[in-house]
Design a protein around this motif. Sequence first.
Motif, mmCIF file in Angstrom:
data_model
loop_
_atom_site.group_PDB
_atom_site.id
_atom_site.type_symbol
_atom_site.label_atom_id
_atom_site.label_comp_id
_atom_site.label_asym_id
_atom_site.label_seq_id
_atom_site.Cartn_x
_atom_site.Cartn_y
_atom_site.Cartn_z
ATOM 1 N N TYR A 3 -3.789 127.657 2.583
ATOM 2 C CA TYR A 3 -4.728 128.761 2.752
ATOM 3 C C TYR A 3 -5.894 128.314 3.624
ATOM 4 N N ILE A 16 -1.706 131.129 5.029
ATOM 5 C CA ILE A 16 -1.153 130.879 6.363
ATOM 6 C C ILE A 16 0.356 131.098 6.280
ATOM 7 N N PRO A 17 0.921 131.849 7.221
ATOM 8 C CA PRO A 17 2.364 132.106 7.180
ATOM 9 C C PRO A 17 3.171 130.801 7.171
ATOM 10 N N GLN A 38 -3.933 134.740 13.815
ATOM 11 C CA GLN A 38 -4.889 135.776 13.460
ATOM 12 C C GLN A 38 -4.570 136.258 12.048
ATOM 13 N N LEU A 39 -5.564 136.162 11.173
ATOM 14 C CA LEU A 39 -5.438 136.611 9.792
ATOM 15 C C LEU A 39 -6.722 137.343 9.419
ATOM 16 N N HIS A 54 -7.145 133.211 3.098
ATOM 17 C CA HIS A 54 -5.939 133.858 3.610
ATOM 18 C C HIS A 54 -4.789 132.851 3.592
#
Length: 113
Positions: A97, A6-7, A21-22, A4
């Motif tokens: 990520y 990461i923002p 939270q992802l 995922h």
Amino acid sequence: MKWHKIPSSAIRTKTPVQLLQLGGQKFCLIYHQGEWHATSYKCPHAGANLADGWCEEGKIICPFHRHSFNLIDDKGTKGQNNAIRINRLESRKDDLYVELPESMINKLLNLFK
């Protein structure tokens, strides 16, 4: 396990310990001594939120009972007999990520695709 992104807002802040939270999974994103780490967010001792803790000498410290966990090898301090989960991180171009386990709900939904 699934990767995922990461923002970027989480990366820019370089907050020492933050709860993210992802993909339906919560985890701690930690910036300590110029390095990023990703760990489980609950202390295995009493379930405290490690995002409310802090880092010292390469360890995340639980805010409840001061249990500490090594950010590299996941081990608790000698005598604790516990450990946290360390999630793999990967840099791709300018993005970061994290590899997280899939939530049970996502696993079930994927069965019906």
